[in-house]
Design an enzyme around this catalytic site. Sequence first.
Site, PDB file in Angstrom:
ATOM      1  N   ARG A 272       0.804  -1.343  -0.103  1.00  0.00           N
ATOM      2  CA  ARG A 272      -0.036  -0.084   0.115  1.00  0.00           C
ATOM      3  C   ARG A 272       1.122   1.407  -0.089  1.00  0.00           C
ATOM      4  O   ARG A 272       0.386   2.191  -0.646  1.00  0.00           O
ATOM      5  CB  ARG A 272      -1.113   0.070   0.983  1.00  0.00           C
ATOM      6  CG  ARG A 272      -0.476  -0.401   2.429  1.00  0.00           C
ATOM      7  CD  ARG A 272      -1.604  -0.747   3.353  1.00  0.00           C
ATOM      8  NE  ARG A 272      -1.022  -1.164   4.725  1.00  0.00           N
ATOM      9  CZ  ARG A 272      -1.522  -0.860   5.846  1.00  0.00           C
ATOM     10  NH1 ARG A 272      -2.410   0.192   6.081  1.00  0.00           N
ATOM     11  NH2 ARG A 272      -0.897  -1.285   6.914  1.00  0.00           N
TER      12      ARG A 272
ATOM     13  N   ARG B 142      -2.519  -5.308   3.886  1.00  0.00           N
ATOM     14  CA  ARG B 142      -2.290  -4.515   5.049  1.00  0.00           C
ATOM     15  C   ARG B 142      -0.854  -4.697   5.479  1.00  0.00           C
ATOM     16  O   ARG B 142      -0.047  -3.846   5.510  1.00  0.00           O
ATOM     17  CB  ARG B 142      -3.147  -4.901   6.351  1.00  0.00           C
ATOM     18  CG  ARG B 142      -2.826  -4.324   7.393  1.00  0.00           C
ATOM     19  CD  ARG B 142      -3.686  -4.727   8.573  1.00  0.00           C
ATOM     20  NE  ARG B 142      -3.154  -4.249   9.977  1.00  0.00           N
ATOM     21  CZ  ARG B 142      -2.042  -4.968  10.809  1.00  0.00           C
ATOM     22  NH1 ARG B 142      -1.846  -6.075  10.444  1.00  0.00           N
ATOM     23  NH2 ARG B 142      -1.892  -4.340  11.794  1.00  0.00           N
TER      24      ARG B 142
ATOM     25  N   GLU C 203     -19.339   3.290   0.401  1.00  0.00           N
ATOM     26  CA  GLU C 203     -18.909   2.858  -0.499  1.00  0.00           C
ATOM     27  C   GLU C 203     -19.673   2.626  -1.912  1.00  0.00           C
ATOM     28  O   GLU C 203     -19.121   2.794  -3.036  1.00  0.00           O
ATOM     29  CB  GLU C 203     -18.329   1.395  -0.308  1.00  0.00           C
ATOM     30  CG  GLU C 203     -17.163   1.423   0.938  1.00  0.00           C
ATOM     31  CD  GLU C 203     -17.638   1.337   2.359  1.00  0.00           C
ATOM     32  OE1 GLU C 203     -19.006   1.565   2.335  1.00  0.00           O
ATOM     33  OE2 GLU C 203     -17.142   1.559   3.339  1.00  0.00           O
TER      34      GLU C 203
ATOM     35  N   PHE D 131     -14.968  -4.381   1.733  1.00  0.00           N
ATOM     36  CA  PHE D 131     -15.852  -3.279   1.546  1.00  0.00           C
ATOM     37  C   PHE D 131     -16.004  -2.954  -0.145  1.00  0.00           C
ATOM     38  O   PHE D 131     -17.160  -2.822  -0.735  1.00  0.00           O
ATOM     39  CB  PHE D 131     -15.678  -2.042   2.231  1.00  0.00           C
ATOM     40  CG  PHE D 131     -15.458  -2.424   3.682  1.00  0.00           C
ATOM     41  CD1 PHE D 131     -16.381  -3.232   4.275  1.00  0.00           C
ATOM     42  CD2 PHE D 131     -14.577  -1.740   4.375  1.00  0.00           C
ATOM     43  CE1 PHE D 131     -16.203  -3.433   5.786  1.00  0.00           C
ATOM     44  CE2 PHE D 131     -14.316  -2.304   5.841  1.00  0.00           C
ATOM     45  CZ  PHE D 131     -15.091  -2.981   6.220  1.00  0.00           C
TER      46      PHE D 131
ATOM     47  N   ASP E 160      -7.758  -7.495  13.420  1.00  0.00           N
ATOM     48  CA  ASP E 160      -9.147  -6.740  13.143  1.00  0.00           C
ATOM     49  C   ASP E 160     -10.207  -8.034  12.629  1.00  0.00           C
ATOM     50  O   ASP E 160     -11.330  -7.719  13.174  1.00  0.00           O
ATOM     51  CB  ASP E 160      -9.166  -6.018  11.962  1.00  0.00           C
ATOM     52  CG  ASP E 160      -8.795  -4.550  12.264  1.00  0.00           C
ATOM     53  OD1 ASP E 160      -8.793  -4.387  13.427  1.00  0.00           O
ATOM     54  OD2 ASP E 160      -8.784  -3.807  11.392  1.00  0.00           O
TER      55      ASP E 160
END
Lengths: 278, 323
Positions: B17, B174, B65, B90, B124
Amino acid sequence: MKALERTDDVAALSAIARDLRIDILTMLNASGSGHSGGSLSAIDILTALYFSRMDHSPLYPRGKDRDRFVLSKGHAAPALYAALARAGYFDRSHLLSLRKLNAMLSGHPFAPSTPGVEISTGSLGQGLSLAVGMALAGRLDGWKKSVFAMTGDGELQEGQVWEAAMAAAHYKLDNLVAFVDHNGLQIDGAVAEVMGVDPVDEKFAAFGWATRTVNGHDMAEILDAIDWGVAQKGKPSVIVAMTVKGKGVSFMEGKASWHGTAPSDEQLAAAIAELTLA
Amino acid sequence: MTIQTSDKPVVEKKSLRDAYGATLAELGASHPAVVVLDADLSGSTRTATFAKKYPDRFFNMGVAEANMIGVAAGMAVSGKIPFASTFAVFATGRAWEQIRQSVCLGNVNVKVVASHGGITVGEDGPSHQAMEDIALMRALPHMGVIVPADAAETASAVRFAADHVGPLYIRLARDKFPVVHREATPFRLGKGEVLRNGPDVALVGCGLMTSTIIEAADRLADEGIMATVVNMATIKPIDEELLITLATTCGAIVTAEEHSIIGGLGSAVAEVIGENIPVPVIKVGMKSEFGKSGPPEALLDYFGLNAAAVIEAAKKALALKNG
């Protein structure tokens, strides 16, 4: 190609709207399926946009600085097709192949195949977001023109409409003018009974929009409201158009059963007779 | 960044990212039509790097979204090149129908670039671990699906996306991934990359699992099993020609993905092989189940997304081939 028909004359526009109603019913009869009621409730507004107020040309269907229209209630495609054909985007003969295999005119607006259709719609709730995107792009590129969009009233039950409403106000999109074709009916019956959406104007006002309510079949009121919407500064505007589903054909008016039904040969003849006499 | 653990060699890792954000910022200069949208996760997806440099061309759409994808489509038909980013769950789940109707149906030029694909989302937990996103995007006509193996390939893929006309889904993560490519080379959509040749079995991976199959191939070599190793960064359109060659030369294939074995890389490979040149195809990936909260490395081991699982699958494929 003949020059685009364009007028501010209310009587002339009403006459165009009557012709387009006949085109709508004729193409629906030819296809044997499709959405009569919501096409007839929307057509006066489309007439005002395409034949009076919108700056557009079939010669430059993808030109940059021009007014744009997004039919979020895509099932009213016959109304859009009738207007586009009359405006010269394609030959009227295509109207009779509506919904046929490999025809130019799909059951719901399909941009890749149909000149003048800005973007594909049909799944309810998505068109206002598309219009917000166009309005943001237009602002970045310094367009002077407006983006118009039309939703149904049942369509307001889709949550995405309100996401888009929030975004339009957040980004102060005063180049966006939305119509709600508030005909009070959806497939399963009265909007108020299926899942009430009123008061529509107050909801949009609470989201930060300028709002105005008009008779969606009164050409003078529609024209005036469009001018009002375009003139708004600092916020998007919504014109809540109070309409009658099936408007102009007595046996269709106010009947949810005509949402997704096409007229038979006899019904078409009766409808044309009624529209021609009126 | 260099990590030294007790039982593994030094592995250099880099963030996909971070590479995305930096490449977007580069594209901001070279591509004036590029605009970027995010749904309140610009810090996590790194679109904030672009936003800082080009605030007028960055649009935070809030936690919405569905609207974000629609707005991106409206911008695209108005001449912009929108990159829309959020977490993979999402982007591809919440907004799937918007991607179908407003983007793919009209072949609209929107790039969906999602971070947080896969189980390595970690702590998460399963609500945020996208294990179905590749399948969801692969099913859509007109949609191209790219799963880069590392940071360098991410940069290449994002640059490619800006010049490619048509919808694309790029899946990022991530966690930092081990470096597979020392330097960025031009991305070639639909072309698998042969990293190593061996006659016994073909290991085909994407994303994080590309580095895993390299590790597995090393350990298989220690046992005398020589594997071909392929980085299949494009899941759609899949490189049919290469897959058929692999089936011909190796006669057995193992796929590895940080994704469900239903509908992802393994399915795409099995579809091609089954219809052209049937040989064993063993899929390493998530079974039809949800993840759990936990450290990424522990989750990879718990769900069998590691070199040991690839080695076991390779032996099974070999046994079927020789059986």
